[in-house]
Design a protein around this motif. Sequence first.
Motif, PDB file in Angstrom:
ATOM      1  N   ASP A 108       0.829  -1.201   0.000  1.00  0.00           N
ATOM      2  CA  ASP A 108       0.000   0.000   0.000  1.00  0.00           C
ATOM      3  C   ASP A 108       0.869   1.260   0.000  1.00  0.00           C
ATOM      4  N   PHE A 109       2.019   1.177  -0.642  1.00  0.00           N
ATOM      5  CA  PHE A 109       2.914   2.325  -0.754  1.00  0.00           C
ATOM      6  C   PHE A 109       3.774   2.141  -2.005  1.00  0.00           C
ATOM      7  N   MET A 110       4.263   3.238  -2.496  1.00  0.00           N
ATOM      8  CA  MET A 110       5.148   3.189  -3.648  1.00  0.00           C
ATOM      9  C   MET A 110       6.548   2.766  -3.198  1.00  0.00           C
ATOM     10  N   GLN A 111       7.276   2.142  -4.097  1.00  0.00           N
ATOM     11  CA  GLN A 111       8.652   1.789  -3.782  1.00  0.00           C
ATOM     12  C   GLN A 111       9.435   3.077  -3.513  1.00  0.00           C
ATOM     13  N   HIS A 231      -8.326  -5.465  -2.110  1.00  0.00           N
ATOM     14  CA  HIS A 231      -9.578  -4.702  -2.158  1.00  0.00           C
ATOM     15  C   HIS A 231      -9.605  -3.575  -1.132  1.00  0.00           C
ATOM     16  N   MET A 232      -8.623  -3.529  -0.210  1.00  0.00           N
ATOM     17  CA  MET A 232      -8.552  -2.459   0.785  1.00  0.00           C
ATOM     18  C   MET A 232      -7.496  -1.422   0.438  1.00  0.00           C
ATOM     19  N   LYS A 233      -6.825  -1.587  -0.674  1.00  0.00           N
ATOM     20  CA  LYS A 233      -5.760  -0.652  -1.025  1.00  0.00           C
ATOM     21  C   LYS A 233      -6.344   0.714  -1.343  1.00  0.00           C
ATOM     22  N   ARG A 234      -5.690   1.738  -0.829  1.00  0.00           N
ATOM     23  CA  ARG A 234      -6.137   3.102  -1.076  1.00  0.00           C
ATOM     24  C   ARG A 234      -5.910   3.453  -2.541  1.00  0.00           C
ATOM     25  N   GLY A 235      -6.891   4.168  -3.096  1.00  0.00           N
ATOM     26  CA  GLY A 235      -6.749   4.629  -4.473  1.00  0.00           C
ATOM     27  C   GLY A 235      -5.689   5.708  -4.558  1.00  0.00           C
TER      28      GLY A 235
END
Length: 270
Positions: A108-111, A231-235
Motif C-alpha cells: 500500500d505504498f510506492m517503492q 480490495h482495501m488498497k487506497r486509491g
Amino acid sequence: MPIDVTVPLYLSKEDFSFIAAPNSSMTPQSSCPNLRRPDRAEQTGPEAGRTGAKAKKRVTFADHKGLTLTSVKVFSEFTDPIQIPVNIQEMLRCAPPPSPEENRLVLDFMQPSSDYLLFRQNLETNQVSLEHCVLKEKAFAGTIKVKNVSYEKSVKLRVTFDSWKSHLDVPCQYVKDAYPSPHSDTFSYQVALPADLPPHEHVEFAVCYEVGGAQHWDSNQGRNYCIVRSHMKRGRSADPHMEMHLDRYGSPTCSHGLFPDWPSYAGFEN
C-alpha cells in the motif's frame, strides 16, 4: 401648632437599628430604619466603625440541608441484543466473499527508491530510509539504506499484524554493496507472514536505525509502511511530478530532474 400624625409602618423580619443623634442621650421617637443585608456578618470591636469591611463567608455542606454528600451511579454491562434490520442481514448473508485476486496481499505504498531524489532527501533527513520491498509467497523482504555515521550500528524492522496491539522487532543484516559508498550502508530484511492473518487486519511496519546511542526512524512520513488486501488498497492518483516526457530533442526527461544529465543528442534525428 404642632400636630402628631400617626403613619403605619410595616417592617420585614430583617434586623434593623436606629441611628441616634450625636449629642442626644434620648432615644428618638421616630427614625428611618437602617436595614442590614442578610449576607453581611455582624461587626464587633474596633472594626465595626470602619466602612467597607469585608463580609465573612460561610460554608454550608449539603448534609446541613438534609441532602446527601455523594451521588453514586452504577452502570451495568449492556446485555440487550442489537437489532439488525432484516434487509441488512440478508445483504450480509448474500454478499459474495472476496475473490482470491481481491484477497491477496499487496503493498500500500510506492517503492521508495522509485523517486530517487525524494529517497535521497529522506535518507539525508532521517539518516535511514527504506529502499525497496518485495512480497513473496509467505514473507516480505527488501533492503534499507542508512547513513554511515559510525561503524557500530544496528537496524531493525518493527512489525505488527494486529494494528499495534502487539509488535515484533526483526533485526536486519548488513549487506556488502557491489559498489560500496563511504557515505551509506545497506541492510536487508525478511519477515515471515502469518498463515492465519485475519481478513480485516493488515501488516504495518517502520524502520529503526540505532547509532551513537540515538534512534532514527523511517515511518513513511508518519503513515508507516502497510501491506493490505488488494480490495482495501487506497486509491492513488498519478503523481504529476513523476510524469515522463520528451524534450525538444526527443530525449526522455523527468519534470523533477531524475535524468538532468541525459544526453539530449541521443534522440536527435535531424
